[in-house]
Design a protein around this motif. Sequence first.
Motif, PDB file in Angstrom:
ATOM      1  N   LEU A   1       0.825  -1.211   0.000  1.00  0.00           N
ATOM      2  CA  LEU A   1       0.000   0.000   0.000  1.00  0.00           C
ATOM      3  C   LEU A   1       0.857   1.258   0.000  1.00  0.00           C
ATOM      4  N   ARG A   2       2.015   1.169   0.666  1.00  0.00           N
ATOM      5  CA  ARG A   2       2.917   2.335   0.654  1.00  0.00           C
ATOM      6  C   ARG A   2       3.362   2.632  -0.781  1.00  0.00           C
ATOM      7  N   TRP A   3       3.674   1.577  -1.531  1.00  0.00           N
ATOM      8  CA  TRP A   3       4.078   1.774  -2.930  1.00  0.00           C
ATOM      9  C   TRP A   3       2.913   2.264  -3.780  1.00  0.00           C
ATOM     10  N   LEU A   4       1.719   1.755  -3.461  1.00  0.00           N
ATOM     11  CA  LEU A   4       0.533   2.238  -4.183  1.00  0.00           C
ATOM     12  C   LEU A   4       0.347   3.742  -3.943  1.00  0.00           C
ATOM     13  N   GLY A   5       0.596   4.148  -2.704  1.00  0.00           N
ATOM     14  CA  GLY A   5       0.498   5.567  -2.362  1.00  0.00           C
ATOM     15  C   GLY A   5       1.447   6.435  -3.163  1.00  0.00           C
ATOM     16  N   GLU A   6       2.568   5.870  -3.569  1.00  0.00           N
ATOM     17  CA  GLU A   6       3.551   6.646  -4.333  1.00  0.00           C
ATOM     18  C   GLU A   6       3.011   7.047  -5.707  1.00  0.00           C
TER      19      GLU A   6
ATOM     20  N   ALA B   1       4.115  12.145  -1.974  1.00  0.00           N
ATOM     21  CA  ALA B   1       5.477  12.664  -1.818  1.00  0.00           C
ATOM     22  C   ALA B   1       5.432  14.087  -1.272  1.00  0.00           C
ATOM     23  N   ALA B   2       4.451  14.877  -1.756  1.00  0.00           N
ATOM     24  CA  ALA B   2       4.337  16.266  -1.266  1.00  0.00           C
ATOM     25  C   ALA B   2       4.003  16.276   0.221  1.00  0.00           C
ATOM     26  N   MET B   3       3.188  15.318   0.671  1.00  0.00           N
ATOM     27  CA  MET B   3       2.861  15.257   2.104  1.00  0.00           C
ATOM     28  C   MET B   3       4.082  14.881   2.939  1.00  0.00           C
ATOM     29  N   ASP B   4       4.950  14.043   2.387  1.00  0.00           N
ATOM     30  CA  ASP B   4       6.193  13.730   3.105  1.00  0.00           C
ATOM     31  C   ASP B   4       7.020  14.995   3.312  1.00  0.00           C
ATOM     32  N   VAL B   5       7.037  15.840   2.282  1.00  0.00           N
ATOM     33  CA  VAL B   5       7.771  17.114   2.394  1.00  0.00           C
ATOM     34  C   VAL B   5       7.121  17.998   3.451  1.00  0.00           C
TER      35      VAL B   5
ATOM     36  N   THR C   1      12.375  17.997  10.629  1.00  0.00           N
ATOM     37  CA  THR C   1      13.617  17.540   9.987  1.00  0.00           C
ATOM     38  C   THR C   1      13.988  18.399   8.785  1.00  0.00           C
ATOM     39  N   GLY C   2      13.141  19.368   8.448  1.00  0.00           N
ATOM     40  CA  GLY C   2      13.451  20.276   7.346  1.00  0.00           C
ATOM     41  C   GLY C   2      13.048  19.713   5.998  1.00  0.00           C
ATOM     42  N   LEU C   3      13.426  20.453   4.974  1.00  0.00           N
ATOM     43  CA  LEU C   3      13.053  20.086   3.617  1.00  0.00           C
ATOM     44  C   LEU C   3      13.826  18.858   3.165  1.00  0.00           C
ATOM     45  N   ASP C   4      13.105  17.862   2.671  1.00  0.00           N
ATOM     46  CA  ASP C   4      13.757  16.657   2.157  1.00  0.00           C
ATOM     47  C   ASP C   4      13.910  16.828   0.644  1.00  0.00           C
ATOM     48  N   PRO C   5      15.107  17.147   0.149  1.00  0.00           N
ATOM     49  CA  PRO C   5      15.271  17.456  -1.283  1.00  0.00           C
ATOM     50  C   PRO C   5      14.867  16.283  -2.180  1.00  0.00           C
ATOM     51  N   ALA C   6      15.120  15.055  -1.709  1.00  0.00           N
ATOM     52  CA  ALA C   6      14.785  13.899  -2.543  1.00  0.00           C
ATOM     53  C   ALA C   6      13.273  13.796  -2.720  1.00  0.00           C
ATOM     54  N   ARG C   7      12.539  13.913  -1.609  1.00  0.00           N
ATOM     55  CA  ARG C   7      11.073  13.804  -1.703  1.00  0.00           C
ATOM     56  C   ARG C   7      10.484  15.017  -2.437  1.00  0.00           C
ATOM     57  N   LEU C   8      11.137  16.180  -2.247  1.00  0.00           N
ATOM     58  CA  LEU C   8      10.678  17.373  -2.972  1.00  0.00           C
ATOM     59  C   LEU C   8      10.830  17.145  -4.482  1.00  0.00           C
ATOM     60  N   GLY C   9      11.960  16.557  -4.857  1.00  0.00           N
ATOM     61  CA  GLY C   9      12.195  16.265  -6.273  1.00  0.00           C
ATOM     62  C   GLY C   9      11.168  15.293  -6.819  1.00  0.00           C
ATOM     63  N   VAL C  10      10.885  14.245  -6.015  1.00  0.00           N
ATOM     64  CA  VAL C  10       9.885  13.254  -6.455  1.00  0.00           C
ATOM     65  C   VAL C  10       8.510  13.917  -6.591  1.00  0.00           C
TER      66      VAL C  10
END
Lengths: 309, 265
Positions: free
Chosen positions: B204-209, B215-219, B228-237
């Motif tokens: 389900l986590r992969w389905l959520g991707e 990904a925006a919610m992770d950011v 933890t601040g801005l996560d550049p990887a998740r922001l990029g995704v």
Amino acid sequence: MIETVHLRKEFGTKVAVHDLNLTVPLGRVTGLLGLNGAGKTTTIKILATLLRQTSGTVSVGGLDPVRQPRAVRRRINLIAGGERMVYARMTGRENLWYFGQLYDVPGRVLRPRVAELLDLVGLAEAADTRVERYSRGMAQRLSIARGLVNDPDYLLLDEPTLGLDAPIARDLRRVVAALAERGKGVLLTSHYLAEVEQLCAHVYVIGDGRHLAEGTPAELVAQSGCHRTVRVAVVELTPRVEAAARAFAPAVRIAPGGVVELSGPGDVAGALTSTIIEAGGALKGLEIAEPTLEDAILALNDRPAAVIA
Amino acid sequence: MVVAWATLRRSWLVTRRAYPWSYFIGTLLLGVFTMGVAYLGLRAIAGDQVSAEFAGRAGTADYLGYIAVGATAYMFVVHGILWIGKALIQEQREGTMGALVVAPARRLPYLLGFAAFAFTAVALEVAVLLGFALLLGVRPTATGAVDAVLAVAALALAVFGMSVVLSNVMIVAGEAHITQNTVFQAMAVLSGFTFPRDYLPEALRWLGELIPITAAMDVIRGVFTAGTGLDPARLGVAALIGFGYAAAGLLTMPWAERRAMERSF
């Protein structure tokens, strides 16, 4: 000029338009007639870029609606009488302003044009009233103004006077005729055949999506094989009078009330009335009905395509 | 951008006349109830205690703060999609779609006009909702102004991209309710609004991707919840998926519009 060559449109297994060739030149009102389901609206919506043809080509002023839809849309507009095509919660003026923006009409041009169009369709006094408070006819008139907001080269009119009061419909016909005189190309479908006869210099008749006939309204009547009908009302339809009438032409019909009817080519009114009088009949009325475009459309539609071709 | 501005103005006029206050109040209640239920649950059921497992997975022990951010983001997403994604089907229902499609205006500025209106309206709702959260004792924080702006921008892009695609689905299917409610339910479960996604099974986590919001919610969580601040990887995704959805939706929109026009025959 708008031109279609071998135009065909399929919706699943249903073929709505078969191999249709038509031209809509500038400076003329061209009619497109047919019974319900004949393919008129489908054809118009293909020309308006709303639908894409299955095969065949369409050219609008030398542009291809499939490859250059936006360029085509700048040069055309569509008015469909059966659809509202304006926003209910905006006023008439706001609607025209918004559509002017969608057509990228410059503000200095748009402001006076909106006022002119509202005046043209008789909505100047209701310009700042919301459309949801308009009558159906008023909303239809606003839709017509919307169709003119970009000053199109080609105007596609699908039943534009549907639901309009007679005076407004008459004014619209004047506007359409004036547009053609100013060099616009107009394609008109209408169930009001008197409107078509009045406005259209050239008419295409289609049935089941196929081209059935084309020409001026008078030429279509001639092509249809419809003839004038002579109705002679006699005071008393005696057996002698009836026999004489039937002897004159076997196609004579006797209508209720002692009316002798005969449809046919040429002028038979004089000869038929003479025959009746010579048989002792006394006339109480004579009517000569010319075939109408409606008679022609119905007759053309009833004939097999091969016969018409 | 003339079309975007005109559409923004049109949306303002229509909304003000159609829903003077009721729309604003009705939509706000969703967030208020979500916050209120979370508050009552924490006090009455959990006795103000948050498990170490939750704190570890959420990156914070402040449950109400976690819910406040999630409820606010969910309102932002849902209302954004309702405005932008339903714009075209609303035209279809009003009988104005033909008039819109026959005009030469491009669909991107038209939808951006709706987006500008939607995000302006939602910003007001967010302000009121955060005011309610303050009353409950929540103290919103962010790891920095730039982080906050980028995180909200990523969420807005995800909403826009998703709305464009949904818009096509709605006009082709000729319905909005089933489509939007299915998506809203899927997002609520899969995108990390009300509980950490780590609780979900891996599939389900992969389905959520596949949902750009995730990904925006992770950011958002990194900036506003976990600290933890801005996560550049998740922001990029998030940016990649958001732009991808928007581009795919805009490219297929002419086809969807033609299908919608054909459905009326």
